[in-house]
Design an enzyme around this catalytic site. Sequence first.
Site, PDB file in Angstrom:
ATOM      1  N   LYS A  54       0.932  -1.201   0.035  1.00  0.00           N
ATOM      2  CA  LYS A  54      -0.078   0.144   0.274  1.00  0.00           C
ATOM      3  C   LYS A  54       0.856   1.229  -0.006  1.00  0.00           C
ATOM      4  O   LYS A  54       1.687   1.407   0.734  1.00  0.00           O
ATOM      5  CB  LYS A  54      -0.786   0.106   1.316  1.00  0.00           C
ATOM      6  CG  LYS A  54      -2.149  -0.582   1.140  1.00  0.00           C
ATOM      7  CD  LYS A  54      -3.055  -0.396   2.528  1.00  0.00           C
ATOM      8  CE  LYS A  54      -4.452  -0.301   2.367  1.00  0.00           C
ATOM      9  NZ  LYS A  54      -5.444  -0.136   3.499  1.00  0.00           N
TER      10      LYS A  54
HETATM   11  C1  E4P Z   1      -8.661   0.163   3.125  1.00  0.00           C
HETATM   12  O1  E4P Z   1      -7.703  -0.450   2.441  1.00  0.00           O
HETATM   13  C2  E4P Z   1      -8.282   0.900   4.436  1.00  0.00           C
HETATM   14  O2  E4P Z   1      -7.693   0.143   5.284  1.00  0.00           O
HETATM   15  C3  E4P Z   1      -9.529   1.482   4.915  1.00  0.00           C
HETATM   16  O3  E4P Z   1     -10.924   1.027   4.430  1.00  0.00           O
HETATM   17  C4  E4P Z   1      -9.580   2.526   5.842  1.00  0.00           C
HETATM   18  O4  E4P Z   1     -10.798   3.159   6.337  1.00  0.00           O
HETATM   19  P1  E4P Z   1     -11.071   3.000   7.742  1.00  0.00           P
HETATM   20  O5  E4P Z   1      -9.807   2.612   8.609  1.00  0.00           O
HETATM   21  O6  E4P Z   1     -11.505   4.467   8.152  1.00  0.00           O
HETATM   22  O7  E4P Z   1     -12.203   1.972   7.956  1.00  0.00           O
END
Ligand code: E4P
Length: 220
Positions: A88
Site C-alpha cells: 500500500k
Molecule cells: C482500506 O484499505 C483501508 O484500510 C480502510 O478502508 C480505511 O478506512 P477505515 O480505517 O476508516 O475503515
Amino acid sequence: MQFFLDSAHVEEIKYALDAFQLDGVTTNPRHIQASGKPFLTVIKEIAKLVEGTDKTVSVEVNPHFLTYEEMLPEAEKLAAISPNFVIKLQCIEPAFKTMETLARKGIRVNCTLVFSAMQALQAMRSGAYYVSPFIGWKETNGEEVGGFISDILAIRDNYNFSSQIIVAAVRNARQIVDAAVLGADIVTAGLAVYQDGFQHPYTQDGIHKFCQFWDKTQYE
Ligand code: E4P
C-alpha cells in the site's frame, strides 16, 4: 465481487476465511496498532493464514515515508516477505513513480487514500494493481460517492487499465450493494459490516415462526 476484510486481527481474519470465503485482506496503520503487535510480527502472522493461496494481503509502507527514495526500498522489503503481499502506497505524487518502478519489478501496489477520480486515474496510469477509493471518509465529509466510484470504473474501462478497484472504508451493507451494482471489483470492510449485512430481522422472524410450526408437526 470479491470481499476483503479490513483488519489486522488474526483471529477475525481466520474466522472470515473459513466462514464466508474471504478473498483477501487489507491492513492499515490503525488496524496494525489495534492488533497490539509489532508491525512485522502481525503482517507475517496474516501472511501465514493465506500461504499457498492467491489471496492478497495489502500492507502499508510507513506513512512517514513521503519520497521515492524512502518508499521504494521499504516496499521491496515488505514484498519480499510474502508473495501474497500487495504494497500500500499513499496517493501522493512521489508514489506514482514508486508504483511504476515496483510494477516493472513485478511488485503489486495498492494505491490507498484515494479521494478523487483524478488521483485514481494517475494511479492506474502508473500501474497500480489495486486502487482504493475511500468512500466512508468522503460520506462523513458530506461528499457524494456513487458518481465518484462510477467515474473511476468508467475511466478504467475506457482505457483498459488493468487496475482493480477496491471500494474502501465501507461502513454498511447498502454501500457494499451500491458498489456491486456499479460493478466495483472488490469491497473491503470490517467483520461487523459483513455480519450485519448477512442477517435480516425478517430472517430471524421467519426462523422463529417456522420453528413453531415445526414443533407442532410430526416428522414421520
Ligand atoms: C482500506 O484499505 C483501508 O484500510 C480502510 O478502508 C480505511 O478506512 P477505515 O480505517 O476508516 O475503515
